[in-house]
Design a protein around this motif. Sequence first.
Motif, PDB file in Angstrom:
ATOM      1  N   THR A 239      -6.079   7.936  -0.800  1.00 52.02           N
ATOM      2  CA  THR A 239      -6.310   6.572  -0.328  1.00 52.02           C
ATOM      3  C   THR A 239      -5.002   5.789  -0.301  1.00 52.02           C
ATOM      4  OG1 THR A 239      -8.561   6.588  -1.212  1.00 52.02           O
ATOM      5  CG2 THR A 239      -7.578   4.423  -0.747  1.00 52.02           C
ATOM      6  N   LEU A 240      -4.224   5.906  -1.362  1.00 49.86           N
ATOM      7  CA  LEU A 240      -2.938   5.218  -1.424  1.00 49.86           C
ATOM      8  C   LEU A 240      -2.026   5.667  -0.287  1.00 49.86           C
ATOM      9  CD1 LEU A 240      -0.817   3.393  -2.719  1.00 49.86           C
ATOM     10  CD2 LEU A 240      -0.265   5.269  -4.278  1.00 49.86           C
ATOM     11  N   MET A 241      -1.941   6.964  -0.075  1.00 50.45           N
ATOM     12  CA  MET A 241      -1.046   7.472   0.965  1.00 50.45           C
ATOM     13  C   MET A 241      -1.497   7.006   2.350  1.00 50.45           C
ATOM     14  SD  MET A 241       0.087  11.167  -0.754  1.00 50.45           S
ATOM     15  CE  MET A 241      -0.597  12.099   0.507  1.00 50.45           C
ATOM     16  N   VAL A 242      -2.791   6.975   2.602  1.00 52.01           N
ATOM     17  CA  VAL A 242      -3.290   6.504   3.892  1.00 52.01           C
ATOM     18  C   VAL A 242      -3.001   5.010   4.044  1.00 52.01           C
ATOM     19  CG1 VAL A 242      -5.370   6.098   5.275  1.00 52.01           C
ATOM     20  CG2 VAL A 242      -5.036   8.296   4.153  1.00 52.01           C
ATOM     21  N   LEU A 243      -3.237   4.225   2.993  1.00 50.43           N
ATOM     22  CA  LEU A 243      -2.938   2.793   3.044  1.00 50.43           C
ATOM     23  C   LEU A 243      -1.456   2.551   3.321  1.00 50.43           C
ATOM     24  CD1 LEU A 243      -5.103   1.429   0.101  1.00 50.43           C
ATOM     25  CD2 LEU A 243      -5.315   0.789   2.508  1.00 50.43           C
ATOM     26  N   GLN A 244      -0.602   3.322   2.684  1.00 52.01           N
ATOM     27  CA  GLN A 244       0.834   3.163   2.900  1.00 52.01           C
ATOM     28  C   GLN A 244       1.208   3.491   4.345  1.00 52.01           C
ATOM     29  OE1 GLN A 244       1.983   5.748  -0.299  1.00 52.01           O
ATOM     30  NE2 GLN A 244       2.541   4.029  -1.614  1.00 52.01           N
ATOM     31  N   LYS A 245       0.596   4.521   4.887  1.00 52.18           N
ATOM     32  CA  LYS A 245       0.898   4.899   6.264  1.00 52.18           C
ATOM     33  C   LYS A 245       0.396   3.840   7.236  1.00 52.18           C
ATOM     34  CE  LYS A 245       0.583   8.472   9.687  1.00 52.18           C
ATOM     35  NZ  LYS A 245       0.306   9.837  10.009  1.00 52.18           N
ATOM     36  N   VAL A 246      -0.843   3.388   7.055  1.00 54.51           N
ATOM     37  CA  VAL A 246      -1.422   2.377   7.933  1.00 54.51           C
ATOM     38  C   VAL A 246      -0.635   1.073   7.838  1.00 54.51           C
ATOM     39  CG1 VAL A 246      -3.483   0.941   8.294  1.00 54.51           C
ATOM     40  CG2 VAL A 246      -3.732   3.388   7.938  1.00 54.51           C
ATOM     41  N   ASN A 247      -0.185   0.728   6.647  1.00 52.39           N
ATOM     42  CA  ASN A 247       0.550  -0.505   6.403  1.00 52.39           C
ATOM     43  C   ASN A 247       2.038  -0.358   6.729  1.00 52.39           C
ATOM     44  OD1 ASN A 247       0.439  -3.216   5.524  1.00 52.39           O
ATOM     45  ND2 ASN A 247       1.315  -2.653   3.569  1.00 52.39           N
ATOM     46  N   GLN A 248       2.458   0.834   7.073  1.00 50.60           N
ATOM     47  CA  GLN A 248       3.862   1.146   7.365  1.00 50.60           C
ATOM     48  C   GLN A 248       4.780   0.723   6.222  1.00 50.60           C
ATOM     49  OE1 GLN A 248       4.599  -0.738  11.147  1.00 50.60           O
ATOM     50  NE2 GLN A 248       3.375   0.761  12.252  1.00 50.60           N
ATOM     51  N   SER A 249       4.352   1.059   5.001  1.00 47.59           N
ATOM     52  CA  SER A 249       5.168   0.729   3.834  1.00 47.59           C
ATOM     53  C   SER A 249       5.712   2.008   3.206  1.00 47.59           C
ATOM     54  CB  SER A 249       4.357  -0.071   2.812  1.00 47.59           C
ATOM     55  OG  SER A 249       3.314   0.703   2.301  1.00 47.59           O
ATOM     56  N   LYS A 250       6.745   1.845   2.407  1.00 49.26           N
ATOM     57  CA  LYS A 250       7.335   2.997   1.722  1.00 49.26           C
ATOM     58  C   LYS A 250       6.375   3.506   0.666  1.00 49.26           C
ATOM     59  CE  LYS A 250      12.095   1.774   2.461  1.00 49.26           C
ATOM     60  NZ  LYS A 250      13.261   2.560   2.209  1.00 49.26           N
ATOM     61  N   SER A 251       6.416   4.800   0.417  1.00 44.79           N
ATOM     62  CA  SER A 251       5.464   5.385  -0.516  1.00 44.79           C
ATOM     63  C   SER A 251       5.890   5.263  -1.974  1.00 44.79           C
ATOM     64  CB  SER A 251       5.230   6.858  -0.178  1.00 44.79           C
ATOM     65  OG  SER A 251       6.425   7.596  -0.299  1.00 44.79           O
ATOM     66  N   PHE A 252       7.193   5.198  -2.262  1.00 46.07           N
ATOM     67  CA  PHE A 252       7.665   5.096  -3.640  1.00 46.07           C
ATOM     68  C   PHE A 252       6.968   6.123  -4.536  1.00 46.07           C
ATOM     69  CE2 PHE A 252       9.088   1.000  -2.150  1.00 46.07           C
ATOM     70  CZ  PHE A 252      10.251   0.791  -2.846  1.00 46.07           C
ATOM     71  N   GLY A 253       6.885   7.363  -4.080  1.00 48.50           N
ATOM     72  CA  GLY A 253       6.213   8.407  -4.846  1.00 48.50           C
ATOM     73  C   GLY A 253       7.146   9.123  -5.801  1.00 48.50           C
TER      74      GLY A 253
ATOM     75  N   ASP B  52      14.672  13.366 -13.285  1.00 51.07           N
ATOM     76  CA  ASP B  52      14.621  12.705 -11.978  1.00 51.07           C
ATOM     77  C   ASP B  52      13.369  13.093 -11.196  1.00 51.07           C
ATOM     78  OD1 ASP B  52      17.059  11.399 -12.288  1.00 51.07           O
ATOM     79  OD2 ASP B  52      18.195  13.044 -11.377  1.00 51.07           O
ATOM     80  N   THR B  53      12.930  14.317 -11.361  1.00 49.75           N
ATOM     81  CA  THR B  53      11.797  14.801 -10.572  1.00 49.75           C
ATOM     82  C   THR B  53      10.476  14.143 -10.970  1.00 49.75           C
ATOM     83  OG1 THR B  53      11.209  16.682 -11.991  1.00 49.75           O
ATOM     84  CG2 THR B  53      12.927  17.044 -10.321  1.00 49.75           C
ATOM     85  N   GLU B  54      10.458  13.496 -12.147  1.00 49.28           N
ATOM     86  CA  GLU B  54       9.253  12.831 -12.641  1.00 49.28           C
ATOM     87  C   GLU B  54       9.304  11.323 -12.426  1.00 49.28           C
ATOM     88  OE1 GLU B  54       6.640  14.519 -13.897  1.00 49.28           O
ATOM     89  OE2 GLU B  54       7.723  16.383 -13.548  1.00 49.28           O
ATOM     90  N   LYS B  55      10.300  10.844 -11.692  1.00 47.83           N
ATOM     91  CA  LYS B  55      10.471   9.413 -11.506  1.00 47.83           C
ATOM     92  C   LYS B  55      10.178   9.009 -10.066  1.00 47.83           C
ATOM     93  CE  LYS B  55      13.628   8.856 -15.319  1.00 47.83           C
ATOM     94  NZ  LYS B  55      14.969   8.499 -15.739  1.00 47.83           N
ATOM     95  N   ILE B  56       9.924   7.729  -9.885  1.00 45.61           N
ATOM     96  CA  ILE B  56       9.608   7.165  -8.576  1.00 45.61           C
ATOM     97  C   ILE B  56      10.892   7.020  -7.767  1.00 45.61           C
ATOM     98  CG2 ILE B  56       8.800   5.079  -7.404  1.00 45.61           C
ATOM     99  CD1 ILE B  56       6.955   4.626  -9.821  1.00 45.61           C
ATOM    100  N   CYS B  57      10.797   7.357  -6.484  1.00 44.81           N
ATOM    101  CA  CYS B  57      11.957   7.269  -5.597  1.00 44.81           C
ATOM    102  C   CYS B  57      11.644   6.377  -4.396  1.00 44.81           C
ATOM    103  CB  CYS B  57      12.338   8.664  -5.108  1.00 44.81           C
ATOM    104  SG  CYS B  57      13.767   8.651  -3.997  1.00 44.81           S
ATOM    105  N   ARG B  58      12.555   5.499  -4.095  1.00 44.31           N
ATOM    106  CA  ARG B  58      12.428   4.585  -2.945  1.00 44.31           C
ATOM    107  C   ARG B  58      12.456   5.353  -1.630  1.00 44.31           C
ATOM    108  NH1 ARG B  58      16.234   1.288   0.249  1.00 44.31           N
ATOM    109  NH2 ARG B  58      15.138  -0.647   0.754  1.00 44.31           N
ATOM    110  N   GLU B  59      13.158   6.460  -1.580  1.00 41.66           N
ATOM    111  CA  GLU B  59      13.300   7.250  -0.352  1.00 41.66           C
ATOM    112  C   GLU B  59      12.196   8.286  -0.195  1.00 41.66           C
ATOM    113  OE1 GLU B  59      15.370   6.336   1.856  1.00 41.66           O
ATOM    114  OE2 GLU B  59      16.486   4.933   0.595  1.00 41.66           O
ATOM    115  N   HIS B  60      11.184   8.233  -1.032  1.00 42.39           N
ATOM    116  CA  HIS B  60      10.102   9.216  -1.023  1.00 42.39           C
ATOM    117  C   HIS B  60       9.455   9.318   0.359  1.00 42.39           C
ATOM    118  CE1 HIS B  60       5.987  10.720  -1.730  1.00 42.39           C
ATOM    119  NE2 HIS B  60       6.597  11.464  -2.640  1.00 42.39           N
ATOM    120  N   THR B  61       9.270  10.542   0.795  1.00 45.02           N
ATOM    121  CA  THR B  61       8.543  10.834   2.029  1.00 45.02           C
ATOM    122  C   THR B  61       7.467  11.832   1.663  1.00 45.02           C
ATOM    123  OG1 THR B  61      10.565  10.519   3.314  1.00 45.02           O
ATOM    124  CG2 THR B  61       8.757  11.701   4.385  1.00 45.02           C
ATOM    125  N   PRO B  62       6.188  11.461   1.826  1.00 46.21           N
ATOM    126  CA  PRO B  62       5.122  12.378   1.427  1.00 46.21           C
ATOM    127  C   PRO B  62       5.262  13.742   2.113  1.00 46.21           C
ATOM    128  CG  PRO B  62       4.220  10.237   1.998  1.00 46.21           C
ATOM    129  CD  PRO B  62       5.672  10.222   2.389  1.00 46.21           C
TER     130      PRO B  62
END
Length: 194
Positions: A133-147, A175-185
């Motif tokens: 749901t979060l990923m779909v909302l982010q895509k629909v809203n055209q926002s960064k995922s910060f995953g 680093d692999t367990e932290k949130i990244c601004r450049e995250h791309t699902p």
Amino acid sequence: MQELETFKLIERISSLLRSEERKKYAAIGLQPVHGQVLEYLGKCNKYSDTHAAVAEYLGLTKGTVSQTIQILERKHYLEKNTSSLDGRVVHLSLTESGQKLIDELKPLDVFKNAEAKVSAHEFDSIGQALQTTLMVLQKVNQSKSFGLCRSCSFFSVEENHYLCGLTQQALDRDDTEKICREHTPAPNSFIDQE
């Protein structure tokens, strides 16, 4: 641990929806609290349409409610009516333009679109459903995922070390367990379907 992850997903979804709500209300010169008051008044009965009831329901101070109601009254979204039974009681009601406003702005279009995409699928856990749901909302809203870094399409393991394919830099395990601004699902056929 799973409960914490579920809570974080709910919190992130809520933040995304609040952000969208703020944008919509700002475009018409209002704050989200104004919409919350209008929504409440559109649902409450004649015993619950007072300043005090609005404050109790929304958990706001009497001062905040009073200022909010003044703004909404000036903008002709609600009106005040003195009770015929007790002249000390003021009832609040939506005007036609107030009702029209909440009909136009709620539910959020972004959430309706995401719900339509998610509702047709079965999930193994609430966490999986919320993540999708979060990923779909982010895509629909055209926002960064910060995953999380490890869930990014650029994340890889090369010769026993972690690598960011976007920056071509090595990553520490932390680093692999932290949130990244450049995250791309990572590619997901369900989310990428239009």
